[in-house]
Design an enzyme around this catalytic site. Structure first.
Site, mmCIF file in Angstrom:
data_model
loop_
_atom_site.group_PDB
_atom_site.id
_atom_site.type_symbol
_atom_site.label_atom_id
_atom_site.label_comp_id
_atom_site.label_asym_id
_atom_site.label_seq_id
_atom_site.Cartn_x
_atom_site.Cartn_y
_atom_site.Cartn_z
ATOM 1 C CD GLU A 73 -3.064 -1.013 2.116
ATOM 2 O OE1 GLU A 73 -2.961 -0.591 3.167
ATOM 3 O OE2 GLU A 73 -3.940 -1.555 1.748
ATOM 4 C CD GLU A 124 -4.327 -6.274 2.194
ATOM 5 O OE1 GLU A 124 -4.952 -5.306 3.219
ATOM 6 O OE2 GLU A 124 -3.067 -5.876 2.221
HETATM 7 C C1 GAL Z 1 -4.444 -2.913 5.009
HETATM 8 C C2 GAL Z 1 -3.030 -3.421 4.832
HETATM 9 C C3 GAL Z 1 -3.077 -4.849 5.706
HETATM 10 C C4 GAL Z 1 -3.788 -4.783 6.983
HETATM 11 C C5 GAL Z 1 -5.302 -4.291 6.586
HETATM 12 C C6 GAL Z 1 -6.039 -4.353 7.908
HETATM 13 O O1 GAL Z 1 -4.429 -1.460 4.497
HETATM 14 O O2 GAL Z 1 -2.550 -3.557 3.529
HETATM 15 O O3 GAL Z 1 -1.758 -5.254 5.685
HETATM 16 O O4 GAL Z 1 -2.991 -3.683 7.820
HETATM 17 O O5 GAL Z 1 -5.184 -2.923 6.058
HETATM 18 O O6 GAL Z 1 -5.699 -3.170 8.620
#
Ligand code: GAL
Length: 681
Positions: free
Chosen positions: A151, A316
């Protein structure tokens, strides 16, 4: 690389952290994943201290047994570079690698993304670790792709370290050559800001009201983007030199102050996004207006992602409640919502959906950021949804590689995005219009794309759309105006709003009648303009006897030769004056709205153009249900997504086959709470 893997089939994945669990769990975890339909895991993106516990002492083999297990069991892997989380030894020994807040105070070890992109030491350390990892793991047969960092520009998209100021000066020297040119571009004669030595220039520092020189600030945001892109390109180059030619390179998320389009074009094979629609249900969501569409606002982000990469991946995808111990209070997704949101991603163009994360972590900041499984590791409701979703993805085979269909696009460019962040008036109208257009498109089932004007954007890119909304391009260049003109001349419809075309590339106002370079296209002149006054009723116009709200800001239009007045203001001291005009140019036409878009105005304009509710002959749906179409060759697949916690009825006006259960349906079809149906037309 083998672009065939983008993606040859609808694919389900999950984020997994082998280092968070006892090794005795790995095999069983992989077996359960495979059993539930997961075929890809993403790993390793925060594991720097496992690879290099102290400076220059490398232990690269940690993931070898895990990858070998994956290979044996048939699991594919996406491997992350660990640069989002530098180890403690690094930032303690080289504090110049740390990012700072605007007062210059350094962010310290213990969170993530606390580094800056411009420290030469950080580059060197990253080059070393990425090279080592790429050489060690780059040809492992289980690995199909690589994720750069994690990110980029998340946590913060502002950089204020000394290394950033030094790099900013270099960048400016290249851009302007001389201080005279820079002083002129930034209008530094105002308030005696003139620079007489490059060493006097810094990234923004504390100032009363945070009111920096806006032209400096615009360049600063461009510079932040450049820094991020260079950092990403450095990683991609090293990876490419060592990894298997069949593996793809990607990164995840979509954050501010960076040109995601150029980054993807220059350095990546595939763009992946992290989709967390559950933020819309957080305890901290106060914006009632925004609540109208709640989790459907994720569709706006997915629309942006699609403009970067038409067939993208979700690295994700929300599976459980999302909270850290210290911030973000979000509830558990209701039964059905995990599947709904994953299919929202698919409806908008994703061919790969990877859930965050396999099992909820039992320690650290994210113990409340739930994955598929809980701490107790038992099968649960979300596991059931995962299996169901994976089965659905198999049935969605005809969608793989199919395009999201839209006749309408919102046009953006990065200069105007940055300028609208810095300029109150520009920001207000932009937010209003972009939100209103998206709301109208969602509520009236009128699919919308986004189109970014980039140096490489071609006329063919524009001609894919019947209508383009470019509501408030304050900054306009001759090149962009020329491209828009060609689009219109060849039959396109362009809609522009108030505050168009009055700034140059530095964000300075031009001494021309508005809308500046667009005047030839709109055939209008703006003699009078104003913010809507809070002391008066909300401005409106009358169009064919119908009231059309004209919120935030009004340009009073003077039609020039050839322009026809469609609507007139009904309020304020300019009541009766033109509020919306239309001008035919070549085969196309240009509409000029003397305001920001309201939801009603967006819908009325789309109706006027015959573009509202394009699915009406095929299906009727209530506003609560989103409709989306993905098409490839003769294949057309319609998604109907019910975001409500209650049943909703849609009506099919022709027979259509459900891809999920094979039934042919016609007439009323009831969608259960949060249900998604997908029909082959
Ligand atoms: C995303 C990140 C993950 C995890 C997730 C939940 O932004 O890429 O590593 O932190 O949020 O907080």
């Amino acid at each position: 690389m083998n672009t065939e893997y983008l993606f040859p089939a609808m694919t389900v994945g999950v984020c997994y952290y082998p280092e968070h669990w006892d090794k005795s769990l790995w095999e069983e975890d992989l077996r359960r994943m495979l059993d539930s339909g997961i075929t890809v895991v993403r790993i390793a993106e925060f594991a720097w201290s496992l690879f290099e516990r102290t400076e220059g002492v490398f232990t690269l083999d940690y993931f070898d047994p895990f990858l070998d297990l994956c290979e044996k069991m048939g699991m594919k892997v996406i491997f992350g570079t660990p640069t989002a989380t530098p180890p403690a030894w690094l930032t303690e020994k080289y504090p110049e690698t740390l990012n700072c807040d605007i007062t210059g105070v350094k962010y310290r070890h213990g969170m993530r993304r606390h580094y800056n992109y411009n420290s030469p030491v950080y580059w060197e350390k990253c080059e070393i670790i990425i090279g080592k990892i790429a050489r060690h793991y780059g040809n492992h047969p289980a690995i199909i792709g690589w994720q750069i960092d994690n990110e980029l520009n998340c946590e913060t998209d502002e950089f204020y370290s000394e290394a950033d100021s030094a790099a900013f000066r270099m960048w400016l020297k290249e851009r302007y050559g001389t201080l005279d040119k820079l002083n002129d571009a930034w209008g530094t004669v105002f308030w005696s800001q003139t620079y007489t030595d490059w060493a006097q220039i810094f990234v923004p520092r504390p100032a009363p009201h945070a009111a920096y020189n806006p032209h400096l600030h615009l360049d600063y945001l461009r510079f932040v983007s450049r820094s991020c892109l260079d950092f990403c390109a450095m990683q991609a180059k090293i990876l490419r030199a060592h990894i298997s030619p069949d593996a793809f390179i990607t990164t995840n998320g979509m954050f501010g102050h960076m040109d995601n389009h150029a980054m993807t074009r220059n350095s990546l094979d595939l763009y992946t996004y992290d989709s967390y629609p559950n933020f819309a249900f957080g305890l901290d969501v106060k914006d009632i207006e925004h609540n109208l569409l709640r989790d459907r606002w994720s569709g706006m982000k997915l629309t942006e992602v699609r403009s970067i990469c038409p067939h993208f991946g979700i690295m994700e995808q929300q599976s459980g409640a999302g909270s850290w111990t210290s911030r973000m209070d979000n509830p558990m997704p209701r039964p059905g919502q995990m599947t709904l949101w994953a299919l929202q991603s698919v409806a908008h163009g994703a061919d790969f959906v990877s859930f965050f994360r396999w099992r909820t972590c039992t320690f650290g900041t994210e113990i409340y950021w739930h994955g598929i499984l809980g701490y107790d590791n038992r099968d649960n409701r979300r596991m059931g949804e995962l299996r169901d979703f994976a089965a659905k993805m198999k049935k969605l085979a005809p969608v793989c590689g199919a395009d999201y269909a839209a006749d309408v696009a919102l046009v953006r460019d990065y200069d105007n995005i940055y300028d609208s962040e810095l300029d109150n008036w520009h920001r207000r109208v932009t937010r209003q219009s972009e939100d209103a257009l998206f709301e109208a498109s969602q509520l009236h089932h009128t699919p919308m794309d986004m189109l970014y004007l980039q140096p490489y954007t071609s006329l063919e890119d524009l001609k894919k759309y019947k209508a383009l909304f470019m509501p408030h391009a304050s900054i306009m260049t001759g090149e962009k105006a020329g491209l828009l003109e060609s689009y219109v001349r060849q039959g396109g419809v362009l809609i522009v709003g108030c505050r168009s075309g009055y700034k140059d590339e530095h964000g300075r106002c031009v001494m021309e009648p508005q809308p500046g370079l667009l005047k030839k296209l709109t055939a209008t002149d703006v003699m009078e303009y104003t913010l809507a006054s809070p002391a008066e009723e909300e401005p409106y116009a009358i169009w064919n006897g119908r009231r059309m709200p004209m919120p935030v800001f009004n340009d009073v239009l003077t039609p020039l030769k050839g322009a026809q007045v469609l609507a007139r203001f009904g309020s304020s001291y300019y009541a009766g004056e033109p509020a919306l005009t239309e001008h035919h140019v070549g085969e196309g036409r240009v509409l000029h709205l003397g305001g920001a878009l309201s939801r009603e105005a967006a819908a009325m304009i789309l109706e006027h153009l015959g573009l509202l509710e394009p699915f009406a002959p095929v299906v009727s749906a209530p506003q609560e249900v989103e409709l989306a179409l993905r098409e490839k060759d003769a294949e057309k697949v319609l998604f109907a997504l019910n975001y409500q916690n209650k049943a909703m009825t849609i009506t099919l006006h022709q027979a259509a086959q459900s891809l999920f259960d094979g039934r042919t349906m016609q007439g009323d079809v009831v969608l259960a709470p949060y249900e998604v149906q997908v029909f082959r037309l």
